[in-house]
Design a protein around this motif. Structure first.
Motif, PDB file in Angstrom:
ATOM      1  N   SER A  98     -20.890   5.250  -7.329  1.00 56.65           N
ATOM      2  CA  SER A  98     -19.635   5.737  -7.274  1.00 56.65           C
ATOM      3  C   SER A  98     -19.278   6.069  -5.804  1.00 56.65           C
ATOM      4  N   ALA A  99     -18.020   5.881  -5.643  1.00 56.57           N
ATOM      5  CA  ALA A  99     -17.303   6.195  -4.159  1.00 56.57           C
ATOM      6  C   ALA A  99     -17.572   7.562  -3.925  1.00 56.57           C
ATOM      7  N   HIS A 100     -17.713   8.292  -5.024  1.00 51.49           N
ATOM      8  CA  HIS A 100     -17.974   9.850  -4.590  1.00 51.49           C
ATOM      9  C   HIS A 100     -19.291  10.011  -3.890  1.00 51.49           C
ATOM     10  N   TYR A 101     -20.129   9.065  -4.158  1.00 51.12           N
ATOM     11  CA  TYR A 101     -21.449   9.229  -3.401  1.00 51.12           C
ATOM     12  C   TYR A 101     -21.740   8.161  -2.335  1.00 51.12           C
ATOM     13  N   GLY A 102     -20.578   7.488  -1.861  1.00 48.85           N
ATOM     14  CA  GLY A 102     -20.595   6.517  -0.856  1.00 48.85           C
ATOM     15  C   GLY A 102     -20.974   5.340  -1.305  1.00 48.85           C
ATOM     16  N   GLY A 103     -20.886   4.924  -2.521  1.00 50.82           N
ATOM     17  CA  GLY A 103     -20.945   3.409  -3.183  1.00 50.82           C
ATOM     18  C   GLY A 103     -19.696   2.637  -3.166  1.00 50.82           C
ATOM     19  N   SER A 104     -19.913   1.463  -3.834  1.00 51.47           N
ATOM     20  CA  SER A 104     -18.710   0.606  -3.787  1.00 51.47           C
ATOM     21  C   SER A 104     -17.927   1.013  -4.819  1.00 51.47           C
ATOM     22  N   ASN A 105     -18.179   1.636  -5.968  1.00 49.11           N
ATOM     23  CA  ASN A 105     -17.425   2.233  -7.014  1.00 49.11           C
ATOM     24  C   ASN A 105     -17.192   1.209  -7.888  1.00 49.11           C
ATOM     25  N   MET A 106     -18.331   0.349  -7.970  1.00 49.00           N
ATOM     26  CA  MET A 106     -18.191  -0.610  -9.219  1.00 49.00           C
ATOM     27  C   MET A 106     -18.835  -0.167 -10.353  1.00 49.00           C
ATOM     28  N   GLY A 107     -18.635  -0.495 -11.450  1.00 51.88           N
ATOM     29  CA  GLY A 107     -19.019   0.147 -12.750  1.00 51.88           C
ATOM     30  C   GLY A 107     -18.063   0.066 -14.017  1.00 51.88           C
ATOM     31  N   ASN A 108     -18.085   0.963 -14.698  1.00 54.03           N
ATOM     32  CA  ASN A 108     -17.280   1.064 -15.979  1.00 54.03           C
ATOM     33  C   ASN A 108     -16.670   2.201 -16.177  1.00 54.03           C
ATOM     34  N   GLN A 109     -16.242   2.880 -15.256  1.00 51.60           N
ATOM     35  CA  GLN A 109     -15.429   4.025 -15.262  1.00 51.60           C
ATOM     36  C   GLN A 109     -14.187   4.149 -15.954  1.00 51.60           C
ATOM     37  N   ALA A 110     -13.529   2.767 -16.123  1.00 47.66           N
ATOM     38  CA  ALA A 110     -12.312   2.654 -16.571  1.00 47.66           C
ATOM     39  C   ALA A 110     -12.056   2.981 -17.987  1.00 47.66           C
ATOM     40  N   GLY A 111     -12.959   2.742 -18.940  1.00 44.56           N
ATOM     41  CA  GLY A 111     -13.011   2.831 -20.123  1.00 44.56           C
ATOM     42  C   GLY A 111     -14.118   3.242 -20.821  1.00 44.56           C
ATOM     43  N   GLN A 112     -14.053   3.135 -22.221  1.00 46.35           N
ATOM     44  CA  GLN A 112     -15.249   3.233 -22.965  1.00 46.35           C
ATOM     45  C   GLN A 112     -15.959   2.061 -23.312  1.00 46.35           C
ATOM     46  N   LEU A 113     -17.302   1.850 -23.499  1.00 51.39           N
ATOM     47  CA  LEU A 113     -18.180   0.738 -23.839  1.00 51.39           C
ATOM     48  C   LEU A 113     -18.263   0.809 -25.383  1.00 51.39           C
ATOM     49  N   LEU A 114     -17.825  -0.178 -25.953  1.00 48.63           N
ATOM     50  CA  LEU A 114     -17.885  -0.191 -27.599  1.00 48.63           C
ATOM     51  C   LEU A 114     -18.916  -0.984 -28.154  1.00 48.63           C
ATOM     52  N   ALA A 115     -19.706  -0.502 -28.805  1.00 44.61           N
ATOM     53  CA  ALA A 115     -20.843  -1.219 -29.608  1.00 44.61           C
ATOM     54  C   ALA A 115     -20.461  -2.124 -30.308  1.00 44.61           C
ATOM     55  N   GLU A 116     -21.074  -3.366 -30.262  1.00 48.70           N
ATOM     56  CA  GLU A 116     -20.870  -4.529 -31.025  1.00 48.70           C
ATOM     57  C   GLU A 116     -21.880  -4.740 -31.951  1.00 48.70           C
ATOM     58  N   PRO A 117     -21.760  -5.291 -33.295  1.00 47.11           N
ATOM     59  CA  PRO A 117     -22.842  -5.463 -34.139  1.00 47.11           C
ATOM     60  C   PRO A 117     -23.465  -6.959 -33.747  1.00 47.11           C
ATOM     61  N   VAL A 118     -24.186  -6.811 -32.513  1.00 35.77           N
ATOM     62  CA  VAL A 118     -24.813  -7.996 -31.944  1.00 35.77           C
ATOM     63  C   VAL A 118     -26.129  -7.384 -31.546  1.00 35.77           C
ATOM     64  N   ALA A 119     -27.249  -7.879 -32.066  1.00 35.56           N
ATOM     65  CA  ALA A 119     -28.413  -7.397 -31.789  1.00 35.56           C
ATOM     66  C   ALA A 119     -28.973  -7.932 -30.495  1.00 35.56           C
ATOM     67  N   ALA A 120     -29.496  -6.810 -29.688  1.00 43.91           N
ATOM     68  CA  ALA A 120     -30.207  -7.284 -28.402  1.00 43.91           C
ATOM     69  C   ALA A 120     -31.260  -6.148 -27.972  1.00 43.91           C
TER      70      ALA A 120
END
Length: 629
Positions: free
Chosen positions: A585-607
């Motif tokens: 996170s940019a809050h910590y001095g990082g590049s601010n890349m990630g998944n902050q914009a939204g929610q991560l939806l689980a899919e019925p795909v086994a892994a």
């Protein structure tokens, strides 16, 4: 003068002679009192092989003829009541050996106050603090299921006060507030008992019962303990029963014999530290040490002891070449006498100081360090995980392009992670003696160094085990620790350092808020690998559980390459996941890349063995914490 025998009760004298007195500090040493209506000080010292003993000090012009001590019939105890002595007086013991030869003046082994080095006299201290019991809240904060995050401090160099050393009151005003604000649960002080050499950092102590004069009178330490508890912090003290220095005024050759130390240097001399080793097999020495552990916890109300150099105590051949050590009675290398001492100490604290914890710095695979003595263990509550620290730091030093070949260094710790109740330690030992700083261990340019360190801290806080971080590492101190100067707080003017400080604060907050990150810290049921085999991409993913609350997923990417579209298996029953913390996170001095914009939806795909999965972006050199929405 009144009969000296009236000064010590027969019950106490018998226990002292047997080496079984739980509180020898109540009898030995200097105690202000009144005898037959006359105020004075009772002095008592153990010196069984002396032919004569006197107490000398301010009250008698240091004249050994003025206050000769009487030898009691049992136990080699000498006692004297001195009406002229008073609180604050300086004193020592003048001893003659068995042949009548005068020995160097000795400080009181049981002194509860002492002069500031280079002076070496003992001081008649105020009355013993009354016994204290840990409150139920403080005891609960020490439990295996509790979040335990420890801030390790060298009191003399955290922040300087108006003089060379801060006073206890100056420390009380600032240190507990800072530690609490940073989200730590416990503060651990490197040894504060009196020691002659600053450069030993307190680990070569001679006044085990005396809070060091460096920080002012002992009463100030009581106020410091209260300030820690007022902020909701547990206070741990480093405790050193492994060795002591050979200064002439100390315990060495105390009564003309090797009274406190083993006589044979193959048992009684530490080659690494040029110090002496307590005779763990002598009842009176065990009494001295076990009583001291109880003294700090019961009388000063501290929450626990971190026991230094336990490995050096457990093995007779520790740091000794073949032929220069003495086997035990069975021909082996274990020191049965030291093992008995440690068990007795832990049992005594369990009986008389319930709720107090002990933590072993033990660097070998000695079995059952944190197992109960009833099960054949040593009885410690926690053990430092030195193997985890060495392996993971070795991995972090590698250039990310080579990390794929060292993936096992990050996973091997989970093979034995639940064999003991572990603390993950990044201690002062990792930033001294030319080892550089934590930031300096990280490879790459400046951006990568900070990113690597942030990712490593994320990995550490997500990993099973309690946490310990040495002062200065919470803001990525760039220089090696210097015990002669205060921490370089000016580094916080640089946003990169301030960002790491914010990260550590947030990691502590998350660790405390999420039961899955601490409730089963020491149990296999609290951990599940999601992906331990992705060495090619240097990615690790796992799940922390507490058996009832929602799980937390931790994902670490230890390369500077972002991983977009990364599919990760997640447990059934949780359809939506969000980022709780992202070390990039940019809050910590990082590049601010990630998944902050939204929610991560689980899919019925086994892994990764899970029936469903999410697709996420993994930032470069970063660690993510994911929680169900």
């Amino acid at each position: 003068m009144s009969d000296q025998a009236a000064l010590i009760k027969q019950h106490d004298l018998t226990l002292l002679a047997q080496g079984l007195h739980p509180r020898p500090f109540e009898v030995l040493g200097a105690h202000a009192m009144a005898l037959d209506g006359v105020a004075g000080v009772r002095f008592a010292v153990w010196a069984p092989n002396a032919s004569a003993v006197s107490v000398v000090g301010d009250f008698n012009a240091w004249d050994g003829r003025s206050a000769p001590m009487q030898r009691m019939e049992q136990g080699g105890i000498w006692v004297s009541f001195v009406p002229a002595a008073a609180l604050g007086d300086l004193y020592k013991f003048e001893l003659h050996d068995a042949a009548g030869h005068l020995l160097p003046l000795k400080a009181d082994p049981y002194a509860r106050a002492a002069q500031l080095r280079p002076d070496t006299a003992s001081i008649v201290a105020s009355a013993l603090p009354p016994p204290k019991r840990l409150s139920p809240e403080r005891a609960a904060a020490n439990a295996r299921s509790a979040p335990i995050s420890i801030y390790e401090v060298h009191a003399a160099s955290w922040r300087r006060g108006a003089a060379q050393f801060p006073t206890w009151d100056e420390l009380a005003e600032r240190l507990p507030a800072y530690v609490a604000e940073m989200g730590f649960t416990h503060l651990q002080l490197m040894p504060i008992s009196e020691h002659p050499f600053d450069g030993s950092w307190g680990y070569q102590t001679l006044g085990l019962y005396a809070p060091s004069a460096r920080f002012g009178p002992p009463e100030g330490f009581a106020r410091f303990v209260a300030a820690c508890h007022a902020r909701g912090l547990g206070l741990l003290l480093d405790w050193v029963p492994a060795h002591f220095p050979s200064d002439a005024h100390g315990l060495a050759n105390f009564d003309g014999t090797q009274l406190y130390e083993y006589a044979d240097p193959r048992e009684g001399f530490h080659r690494d530290w040029n110090t002496l080793i307590y005779n763990f097999g002598r009842n009176e020495v065990r009494q001295f040490l076990v009583g001291n552990a109880l003294y700090w916890t019961e009388r000063w109300g501290v929450d626990g002891l971190r026991v230094d150099a336990v490995a050096s105590m457990l093995y007779r051949d520790y740091s000794r070449p073949a032929g220069e050590w003495i086997p035990n009675s069975e021909g082996g290398r274990e020191n049965f006498e030291a093992i008995a001492l440690l068990r007795r100490m832990n049992e005594q604290l369990g009986l008389d100081a319930p709720g107090v914890i002990t933590v072993a710095e033990e660097s070998t695979s000695f079995p059952g360090v944190s197992a109960p003595t009833s099960a054949g263990g040593l009885g410690f509550h926690y053990k430092w995980n030195m193997g985890w620290m060495n392996d993971t730091l070795a991995y972090m030093r590698e250039d990310p392009i080579h990390r794929r070949w060292h993936h096992d260094k990050m996973t091997f710790g989970l093979v034995y992670a639940f064999s003991e109740n572990f603390v993950l330690p990044i201690s002062h030992d990792e930033v001294v003696h030319g080892k550089g700083s934590m930031l300096g261990k990280m490879p790459g340019d400046a951006w990568q160094k900070f990113a690597n360190l942030r990712a490593y801290y994320g990995f550490m806080w997500g990993h099973p085990g309690k946490k310990l971080l040495f002062m200065g590492q919470e803001f990525a101190q760039s220089s090696e620790w210097n015990h002669d100067a205060e921490l370089p707080w000016q580094m916080l003017d640089d946003e990169r350092h301030a960002g790491v400080q914010r990260l550590v604060r947030d990691l502590n907050t998350l660790y405390r808020q999420q039961p899955a990150l601490h409730w089963l810290d020491c149990e296999a049921a609290g951990f599940e690998w999601l992906d331990a085999a992705d060495a090619e991409h240097s990615v690790l993913a796992w799940m922390r559980k507490d058996g009832s609350a929602p799980p937390v997923i931790v994902v670490s990417n230890f390369t500077p390459v972002p991983r977009h579209g990364y599919r990760l298996g997640v447990p059934a029953g949780y359809a939506i996941w969000t980022e709780a913390l992202n070390t990039d996170s940019a809050h910590y001095g990082g590049s601010n890349m990630g998944n902050q914009a939204g929610q991560l939806l689980a899919e019925p795909v086994a892994a990764q063995g899970q029936a469903q999965s999410i697709v996420l972006s993994l930032p470069p050199l970063a660690c993510l914490f994911l929680v169900p929405a």
